[in-house]
Scaffold this active site. Structure first.
Site, PDB file in Angstrom:
ATOM      1  N   GLY A   1      -8.152   2.986  10.634  1.00 17.41           N
ATOM      2  CA  GLY A   1      -8.726   1.938  10.214  1.00 17.41           C
ATOM      3  C   GLY A   1      -8.892   1.481   8.587  1.00 17.41           C
ATOM      4  O   GLY A   1      -9.300   0.760   8.156  1.00 17.41           O
ATOM      5  N   THR A   2      -7.971   2.260   7.918  1.00 13.22           N
ATOM      6  CA  THR A   2      -8.051   2.237   6.372  1.00 13.22           C
ATOM      7  C   THR A   2      -7.526   1.052   5.980  1.00 13.22           C
ATOM      8  O   THR A   2      -7.820   0.238   5.165  1.00 13.22           O
ATOM      9  CB  THR A   2      -7.272   3.453   5.692  1.00 13.22           C
ATOM     10  OG1 THR A   2      -6.041   3.621   6.479  1.00 13.22           O
ATOM     11  CG2 THR A   2      -8.335   4.626   5.724  1.00 13.22           C
ATOM     12  N   GLY A   3      -6.409   0.505   6.740  1.00 11.99           N
ATOM     13  CA  GLY A   3      -5.706  -0.766   6.268  1.00 11.99           C
ATOM     14  C   GLY A   3      -6.606  -1.910   6.727  1.00 11.99           C
ATOM     15  O   GLY A   3      -6.786  -2.897   5.890  1.00 11.99           O
ATOM     16  N   CYS A   4      -7.275  -1.993   7.985  1.00 13.51           N
ATOM     17  CA  CYS A   4      -8.122  -2.937   8.233  1.00 13.51           C
ATOM     18  C   CYS A   4      -9.494  -2.925   7.037  1.00 13.51           C
ATOM     19  O   CYS A   4      -9.624  -3.985   6.656  1.00 13.51           O
ATOM     20  CB  CYS A   4      -8.721  -2.894   9.332  1.00 13.51           C
ATOM     21  SG  CYS A   4      -7.633  -2.460  10.938  1.00 13.51           S
TER      22      CYS A   4
ATOM     23  N   THR B   1      -8.155   8.862   8.720  1.00 11.08           N
ATOM     24  CA  THR B   1      -7.904   7.686   8.135  1.00 11.08           C
ATOM     25  C   THR B   1      -7.601   6.556   9.253  1.00 11.08           C
ATOM     26  O   THR B   1      -7.036   5.320   8.774  1.00 11.08           O
ATOM     27  CB  THR B   1      -6.310   7.814   7.414  1.00 11.08           C
ATOM     28  OG1 THR B   1      -5.370   8.063   8.504  1.00 11.08           O
ATOM     29  CG2 THR B   1      -6.646   8.757   6.290  1.00 11.08           C
TER      30      THR B   1
ATOM     31  N   LYS C   1       0.765  -1.074   0.034  1.00  8.29           N
ATOM     32  CA  LYS C   1      -0.010  -0.042   0.111  1.00  8.29           C
ATOM     33  C   LYS C   1       0.978   1.336  -0.050  1.00  8.29           C
ATOM     34  O   LYS C   1       1.837   1.202   0.678  1.00  8.29           O
ATOM     35  CB  LYS C   1      -1.040   0.201   1.163  1.00  8.29           C
ATOM     36  CG  LYS C   1      -2.012  -1.210   1.259  1.00  8.29           C
ATOM     37  CD  LYS C   1      -2.556  -1.261   2.495  1.00  8.29           C
ATOM     38  CE  LYS C   1      -2.024  -1.582   3.611  1.00  8.29           C
ATOM     39  NZ  LYS C   1      -2.642  -2.105   4.937  1.00  8.29           N
TER      40      LYS C   1
END
Length: 269
Positions: A206-209, A204, A173
């Protein structure tokens, strides 16, 4: 209805972890289940406490899930202890789980470290080789590849190293001042860029989750990996563009931005 399970930690503020995963899975049209690896006391400003589940209990959670409603996809997030990692890997092999997406969560958006060194070693030896795709951000990709990343070429090289090390696809990412919103999928020896537009939203959390859960949801529905990533990026862009603004720190995104029905609006709207 297709199904998916998230194996991750709970976020008491609801923006990341299990809560973000379940919201994302529902929004992407699959039935969501969960095996909780840890409780965290956190909000948009940081993590103040972590209480891990026992490895035995996590194993019992997974037994309960796989023996009743078998998931079409598995998303794995925060796993901070090596014994829990080993139990998860054992259960995934026992039940021949499919469509496994691993988000190698090591540091929270707020900067708090969420995993021990021995847990990282266990992830590398036990869990990553079972994954269909890993979704590291730039700092995580640097840890896993053993190299510094400061350009697109670096992202490609790091993704290649990680992919060859664990024999799985890698979605590296962008962000963290490298390549902004552009993500790189490295699979079967080939690199494909997913170009994204810069959304000026400081929230942002929690964007990865969310991204990894959306990918798992799409895989559960039968999409191939490339299309699953593309759809997931569209979803997270919409959630960011909704410009939800909650909390005093890096706030959550709007997982339900696409929901508009008689149950989601206030009376009279």
């Amino acid at each position: 209805m297709k199904t998916a399970v998230t194996i991750a930690g709970s976020d008491s503020s609801g923006g990341a972890g299990i809560q973000a995963d379940i919201k994302t899975m529902i929004a992407n049209g699959v039935y969501a289940m969960s095996a909780i690896t840890a409780l965290t006391a956190q909000n948009t400003t940081g993590v103040t406490s972590i209480q891990n589940a026992t490895a035995e209990f996590v194993g019992e959670e997974l037994d309960a899930i796989f023996t009743d409603i078998f998931p079409d996809a598995v998303k794995i997030g925060m796993v901070s202890e090596s014994e829990i990692v080993k139990v998860i890997a054992s259960k995934l092999k026992q039940y021949e789980a499919k469509n496994i997406v691993v988000d190698p969560v090591m540091v929270a958006t707020s900067g708090a470290r969420l995993i021990s060194d021995d847990a990282i070693a266990a992830l590398k030896s036990e869990l990553f080789p079972l994954a269909d795709v890993l979704t590291p951000n730039i700092p995580e990709a640097e840890v896993l590849s053993g190299m510094s990343i400061s350009s697109e070429d670096d992202m490609v090289e790091a993704a290649r190293i990680i992919s060859e090390s664990f024999d799985c696809a890698i979605l590296c990412k962008g962000g963290h001042n490298v390549n902004d919103a552009n993500d790189l999928l490295f699979a079967d020896g080939e690199a494909k860029w997913f170009r994204g537009k810069r959304i000026n939203n400081p929230n942002t959390h929690g964007t990865g989750c969310t991204l990894s859960s959306a990918i798992a949801s799409n895989l559960a529905k039968g999409l191939d990996l490339e299309h699953s990533v593309a759809r997931a990026k569209e979803y997270i862009s919409g959630a960011l563009e909704a410009m939800l603004d909650l909390g005093s720190g890096s706030g959550p995104i709007d997982h339900g931005f696409a929901f508009k029905n008689e149950f989601s609006v206030l009376a009279g709207e």
